[in-house]
Design a protein around this motif. Structure first.
Motif, mmCIF file in Angstrom:
data_model
loop_
_atom_site.group_PDB
_atom_site.id
_atom_site.type_symbol
_atom_site.label_atom_id
_atom_site.label_comp_id
_atom_site.label_asym_id
_atom_site.label_seq_id
_atom_site.Cartn_x
_atom_site.Cartn_y
_atom_site.Cartn_z
ATOM 1 N N HIS A 133 0.986 -1.205 -0.012
ATOM 2 C CA HIS A 133 0.022 -0.047 0.005
ATOM 3 C C HIS A 133 0.968 1.364 -0.037
ATOM 4 O O HIS A 133 0.589 2.288 -0.691
ATOM 5 C CB HIS A 133 -0.916 -0.108 1.157
ATOM 6 C CG HIS A 133 -1.757 1.459 1.261
ATOM 7 N ND1 HIS A 133 -1.490 2.209 2.123
ATOM 8 C CD2 HIS A 133 -2.872 1.820 0.590
ATOM 9 C CE1 HIS A 133 -2.300 3.137 1.925
ATOM 10 N NE2 HIS A 133 -3.282 2.767 1.087
ATOM 11 N N ALA A 134 1.947 1.322 0.623
ATOM 12 C CA ALA A 134 2.823 2.427 0.979
ATOM 13 C C ALA A 134 3.413 2.693 -0.342
ATOM 14 O O ALA A 134 3.663 3.909 -0.786
ATOM 15 C CB ALA A 134 3.702 2.052 2.059
ATOM 16 N N ARG A 135 3.993 1.596 -1.001
ATOM 17 C CA ARG A 135 4.596 1.850 -2.301
ATOM 18 C C ARG A 135 3.486 2.238 -3.453
ATOM 19 O O ARG A 135 3.782 3.211 -4.380
ATOM 20 C CB ARG A 135 5.263 0.550 -2.839
ATOM 21 C CG ARG A 135 5.929 0.452 -4.294
ATOM 22 C CD ARG A 135 7.061 1.528 -4.317
ATOM 23 N NE ARG A 135 7.968 1.312 -3.381
ATOM 24 C CZ ARG A 135 8.954 2.315 -2.876
ATOM 25 N NH1 ARG A 135 8.632 3.639 -3.398
ATOM 26 N NH2 ARG A 135 9.690 2.191 -2.130
ATOM 27 N N ALA A 136 2.365 1.859 -3.212
ATOM 28 C CA ALA A 136 1.384 2.276 -4.346
ATOM 29 C C ALA A 136 1.118 3.767 -4.208
ATOM 30 O O ALA A 136 1.044 4.425 -5.345
ATOM 31 C CB ALA A 136 0.107 1.251 -4.342
ATOM 32 N N TYR A 137 0.946 4.116 -3.067
ATOM 33 C CA TYR A 137 0.586 5.515 -2.775
ATOM 34 C C TYR A 137 1.770 6.380 -3.202
ATOM 35 O O TYR A 137 1.587 7.521 -3.796
ATOM 36 C CB TYR A 137 0.173 5.746 -1.157
ATOM 37 C CG TYR A 137 -0.279 6.990 -0.949
ATOM 38 C CD1 TYR A 137 -1.340 7.388 -1.364
ATOM 39 C CD2 TYR A 137 0.745 7.818 -0.308
ATOM 40 C CE1 TYR A 137 -2.022 8.604 -0.892
ATOM 41 C CE2 TYR A 137 0.135 9.071 -0.005
ATOM 42 C CZ TYR A 137 -0.940 9.751 -0.168
ATOM 43 O OH TYR A 137 -1.316 10.695 0.110
ATOM 44 N N ALA A 138 3.001 5.916 -2.780
ATOM 45 C CA ALA A 138 4.062 6.921 -3.197
ATOM 46 C C ALA A 138 4.322 6.870 -4.814
ATOM 47 O O ALA A 138 4.375 7.962 -5.260
ATOM 48 C CB ALA A 138 5.373 6.119 -2.543
ATOM 49 N N LEU A 141 1.589 9.471 -5.974
ATOM 50 C CA LEU A 141 1.938 10.640 -5.758
ATOM 51 C C LEU A 141 3.320 10.984 -6.650
ATOM 52 O O LEU A 141 2.940 12.382 -7.171
ATOM 53 C CB LEU A 141 2.487 11.119 -4.281
ATOM 54 C CG LEU A 141 1.600 10.903 -3.177
ATOM 55 C CD1 LEU A 141 1.885 11.141 -1.811
ATOM 56 C CD2 LEU A 141 0.164 11.914 -3.400
ATOM 57 N N ALA A 142 4.158 10.340 -6.935
ATOM 58 C CA ALA A 142 5.070 10.545 -7.744
ATOM 59 C C ALA A 142 4.517 10.773 -9.439
ATOM 60 O O ALA A 142 5.031 11.720 -9.932
ATOM 61 C CB ALA A 142 6.132 9.572 -7.895
ATOM 62 N N LYS A 143 3.553 9.987 -9.904
ATOM 63 C CA LYS A 143 2.996 10.012 -11.117
ATOM 64 C C LYS A 143 2.236 11.445 -11.099
ATOM 65 O O LYS A 143 2.285 12.127 -12.087
ATOM 66 C CB LYS A 143 2.158 8.846 -11.346
ATOM 67 C CG LYS A 143 1.363 8.885 -12.703
ATOM 68 C CD LYS A 143 0.550 7.508 -12.889
ATOM 69 C CE LYS A 143 -0.035 7.561 -14.371
ATOM 70 N NZ LYS A 143 -0.640 6.369 -14.647
ATOM 71 N N ALA A 144 1.485 11.627 -10.066
ATOM 72 C CA ALA A 144 0.674 12.918 -9.982
ATOM 73 C C ALA A 144 1.758 14.230 -10.128
ATOM 74 O O ALA A 144 1.541 15.027 -10.932
ATOM 75 C CB ALA A 144 0.027 13.064 -8.824
ATOM 76 N N ALA A 145 2.940 14.051 -9.414
ATOM 77 C CA ALA A 145 3.979 15.167 -9.319
ATOM 78 C C ALA A 145 4.437 15.352 -10.822
ATOM 79 O O ALA A 145 4.828 16.496 -11.287
ATOM 80 C CB ALA A 145 5.086 15.051 -8.525
#
Length: 148
Positions: A133-138, A141-145
């Protein structure tokens, strides 16, 4: 290789170790005293090495999750009795009642070790799910950035 793949590989390795342990236990039930003592010596040696590795990991890791889990491993290993010493002491017993109490204690210790293993697997599952979950969320966020 992604971390997720690494988790799957490690779970596969753990499953193989359980199959090997089960096979060793089933075989041990039919072995001679000398064969059983040799098997116990080998298992004790592996456990002693694991204890040493866990203690070294604790001393090298200052903080964080790795240090906490290394400490749990070291503490659990320290609580494990020296099976070889118990076996050597057992061979000097001549009283059937004392031997029966020793056998009861050893069986209870084995049951507790299995309970701990079950607990460890449950904790590993939760930790792996949290890591995924933590990796998917990171990654999200990286993709959104990147898209900003």
């Amino acid at each position: 290789m992604t971390q997720h793949t690494n988790f799957s590989t490690r779970l596969d390795d753990l499953q193989k170790r359980v199959v090997t342990a089960r096979s060793a236990v089933q075989t041990a039930a039919t072995e001679s005293d000398a064969q059983l003592k040799e098997r116990i010596d080998q298992a004790q040696s592996h456990l002693d090495q694991s204890v040493q590795n866990a203690r070294q990991e604790v001393s090298q890791t200052a903080e964080g999750a790795r240090a906490k889990w290394a400490q749990v491993r070291a503490d659990a290993a320290a609580k494990m009795s020296d099976v070889k010493a118990n076996m050597d002491k057992r061979t000097h017993q001549v009283d059937a009642k004392v031997a029966a109490k020793d056998a009861n204690w050893a069986e209870a210790d084995a049951a507790e070790a299995l309970d701990f293993a079950d607990w460890a697997v449950e904790n590993a599952q939760l930790a792996i799910l949290d890591a995924i979950h933590a990796r998917a969320y990171a990654d999200k966020l990286a993709k959104a950035a990147d898209n900003s």
